[in-house]
Design an enzyme around this catalytic site. Structure first.
Site, PDB file in Angstrom:
ATOM      1  N   ARG A   1       0.840  -1.216   0.000  1.00 43.02           N
ATOM      2  CA  ARG A   1       0.000   0.000   0.000  1.00 43.02           C
ATOM      3  C   ARG A   1       0.867   1.255   0.000  1.00 43.02           C
ATOM      4  NH1 ARG A   1      -1.837   2.348   4.338  1.00 43.02           N
ATOM      5  NH2 ARG A   1      -2.154   0.462   5.573  1.00 43.02           N
TER       6      ARG A   1
ATOM      7  N   TYR B   1     -14.914  15.750 -16.088  1.00 42.58           N
ATOM      8  CA  TYR B   1     -15.526  14.420 -16.023  1.00 42.58           C
ATOM      9  C   TYR B   1     -16.606  14.444 -14.929  1.00 42.58           C
ATOM     10  CZ  TYR B   1     -16.008   9.466 -14.974  1.00 42.58           C
ATOM     11  OH  TYR B   1     -16.520   8.218 -14.728  1.00 42.58           O
TER      12      TYR B   1
ATOM     13  N   ASP C   1      -6.027  18.213 -14.925  1.00 41.77           N
ATOM     14  CA  ASP C   1      -6.334  16.851 -15.362  1.00 41.77           C
ATOM     15  C   ASP C   1      -5.926  16.753 -16.830  1.00 41.77           C
ATOM     16  OD1 ASP C   1      -7.526  14.545 -16.396  1.00 41.77           O
ATOM     17  OD2 ASP C   1      -9.211  14.616 -15.005  1.00 41.77           O
TER      18      ASP C   1
ATOM     19  N   LYS D   1      -7.240   5.597 -19.567  1.00 44.73           N
ATOM     20  CA  LYS D   1      -7.470   6.124 -20.911  1.00 44.73           C
ATOM     21  C   LYS D   1      -6.201   5.991 -21.771  1.00 44.73           C
ATOM     22  CE  LYS D   1     -11.365   6.735 -19.088  1.00 44.73           C
ATOM     23  NZ  LYS D   1     -11.373   7.325 -17.808  1.00 44.73           N
TER      24      LYS D   1
HETATM   25  N1  LCS Z   1     -10.599  12.450 -15.543  1.00 44.58           N
HETATM   26  C1  LCS Z   1     -11.097  12.381 -16.782  1.00 44.58           C
HETATM   27  C2  LCS Z   1     -10.852  13.503 -17.743  1.00 44.58           C
HETATM   28  C3  LCS Z   1     -11.872  11.288 -17.155  1.00 44.58           C
HETATM   29  O1  LCS Z   1     -12.352  11.250 -18.395  1.00 44.58           O
HETATM   30  C4  LCS Z   1     -12.109  10.253 -16.210  1.00 44.58           C
HETATM   31  C5  LCS Z   1     -12.942   9.063 -16.545  1.00 44.58           C
HETATM   32  C6  LCS Z   1     -11.577  10.372 -14.930  1.00 44.58           C
HETATM   33  C7  LCS Z   1     -10.801  11.479 -14.637  1.00 44.58           C
HETATM   34  C8  LCS Z   1     -11.778   9.324 -13.866  1.00 44.58           C
HETATM   35  O2  LCS Z   1     -10.965   8.245 -14.127  1.00 44.58           O
HETATM   36  P1  LCS Z   1     -11.267   6.725 -13.686  1.00 44.58           P
HETATM   37  O3  LCS Z   1     -11.520   6.753 -12.229  1.00 44.58           O
HETATM   38  O4  LCS Z   1     -12.466   6.272 -14.449  1.00 44.58           O
HETATM   39  O5  LCS Z   1     -10.002   6.021 -14.046  1.00 44.58           O
HETATM   40  N2  LCS Z   1     -13.701   9.234 -17.706  1.00 44.58           N
HETATM   41  C9  LCS Z   1     -14.598   8.411 -18.187  1.00 44.58           C
HETATM   42  C10 LCS Z   1     -15.396   8.706 -19.307  1.00 44.58           C
HETATM   43  O6  LCS Z   1     -15.419   9.773 -19.916  1.00 44.58           O
HETATM   44  N3  LCS Z   1     -16.155   7.684 -19.589  1.00 44.58           N
HETATM   45  O7  LCS Z   1     -16.002   6.675 -18.649  1.00 44.58           O
HETATM   46  C11 LCS Z   1     -14.981   7.070 -17.708  1.00 44.58           C
END
Ligand code: LCS
Length: 391
Positions: free
Chosen positions: A58, A111, A183, A208
């Site tokens: 962790r 997001y 971000d 992503k």
């Molecule tokens: N930041 C951005 C710009 C994102 O598009 C996402 C997820 C996150 C943070 C969060 O990341 P995660 O916890 O899912 O790894 N975006 C998504 C989307 O546009 N469609 O499904 C997930």
């Protein structure tokens, strides 16, 4: 050669390499929860920081450290802190910088959950939020208050594709002694390096582009300085938002091909964006690479390419978009983005559905907006698929 002096593509392959004394070509999965100390004294030194040996997964693990160091080198940062997900990274930043009585200024289009948690969970801890269109830096300036402790920007924004001037907002933030967090998920360090433009913290949903293969959920934070790193790391490890070694292994593998994946997806996206713009059924297209994008010039200045994300609306509005999404055959009707496969989704009813109607309208997340993440298939096939679905 110090890997920091190497070219970006070389860094993708070699940065962070962990020497295990066995000559492993890649850092293996260290699937262990804990590590043996050489002696009681050594254990005590690991805990006091006098020795940098591993203690407990962790807190740190060789497979995870390899990935953290690699992304930090790619972002030109001090060091990386990996998280279980992008949301794990985002909540770590909110928890590090915001306490009772504090205030955050955030982009209004981010997001969905990045905003939804600030609207639904953080008010319980007396944290106040202001959401503004950060593409207009004057709105950021006007939103700053004496108790503002964090400025949070997503650029390009999910799903509106609005672009924020990172240099200008960093300047404003620093005039008031506030850290700026960006971000960088939509670009990855291949297309944009926020720390070089003045941001203090950069974060990613590595689910992503960085991983790129739609087979893992993961997050990363990279700081510009040791001071921010030391503040953030214990919050993440103590909250238990940590990554797992097998997750780290997959992301490190995906990262190696980031440049060639983005180059190909971007080449496809440029053609798809022009195809959509010229299509009689399409009402509007928002893509940083099109001259019609309101921040096209800014995009050219702060991004090395327009990326692979496109938003558009059909003339028939939501009903037409819904029909189209039900008719695609090659593209997957699915959320997420930045993978090798083309994905299509409807933010207002999917990724951003938890936001109030008013918040969505104000942020420009209109009902007709369809979001496309362009993959690396043959572009003729992607265009043919979209065309037949629109027909
Ligand atoms: N930041 C951005 C710009 C994102 O598009 C996402 C997820 C996150 C943070 C969060 O990341 P995660 O916890 O899912 O790894 N975006 C998504 C989307 O546009 N469609 O499904 C997930």
């Amino acid at each position: 050669m110090d890997i920091k002096d190497a070219g970006f593509d070389s860094k993708l392959i070699h940065a962070g390499d962990f020497e295990d004394g066995l000559g492993s070509a890649v850092t293996p999965i260290y699937q262990t929860s804990t590590f043996k100390f050489e002696s009681a004294e050594h254990g005590a030194k690991c805990f006091s920081g006098q020795s940098d040996g591993f203690i407990y997964t962790r807190l740190g693990n060789p497979t995870i450290r390899d990935l953290e160091r690699a992304v930090a080198v790619l972002e030109n940062g001090f060091d990386g802190i990996s998280a279980s997900s992008g949301m794990g990274a985002i909540n770590t930043i909110y928890m590090t910088y915001l306490g009772a009585g504090d205030h955050i200024v955030s982009s209004d289009a981010v997001y969905g959950p990045s905003r939804a948690v600030l609207e639904s969970i953080y008010p319980r801890f007396d944290v106040e939020s202001t959401f503004v269109n950060t593409s207009d830096w004057k709105k950021v300036r006007d939103a700053i208050k004496p108790n503002t402790k964090l400025i949070y920007v997503e650029t390009p924004a999910n799903p509106t594709m609005g672009i924020t001037d990172i240099r200008k907002v960093a300047e404003l933030a620093h005039e008031s002694g506030i850290p700026l967090c960006v971000d960088n998920t939509f670009c990855s360090p291949y297309l944009q390096k926020p720390l070089d433009m003045g941001a203090d913290i950069v974060l990613h949903s590595m689910t992503k582009f960085i991983n790129g293969h739609a087979d893992v959920v993961a997050g990363m934070i990279v700081t510009k300085t040791e001071e921010h790193y030391k503040k953030i790391r214990p919050v993440l490890t103590n909250m238990g938002f940590n990554m797992d070694p097998s997750q780290a292994f997959l992301v490190r593998r995906g990262l190696k091909t980031l440049a060639i994946r983005i180059e190909r997806a971007q080449k496809n996206a440029i053609k798809v964006a022009h195809f959509l713009e010229d299509h009689p059924a399409v009402d509007w297209v928002k893509y940083p690479g099109l001259a019609s994008h309101p921040q096209h010039e800014l995009a050219k200045k702060q991004m090395s390419g327009p990326g692979a994300m496109i938003s558009f609306g059909l003339k028939g509005g939501f009903k037409a978009g819904e029909k189209m999404m039900n008719k695609v055959k090659l593209a997957l009707l699915a959320v997420s983005l930045g993978g090798i496969e083309t994905l299509i989704q409807h933010p207002a009813s999917m990724t951003h559905s938890k936001l109030s109607k008013e918040s969505k309208i104000k942020a420009g997340i209109t009902d007709d907006l369809v979001r496309l993440s362009v993959g690396i298939e043959n572009v003729e096939d992607i265009i043919h698929d979209l065309d037949q679905a629109m027909k």
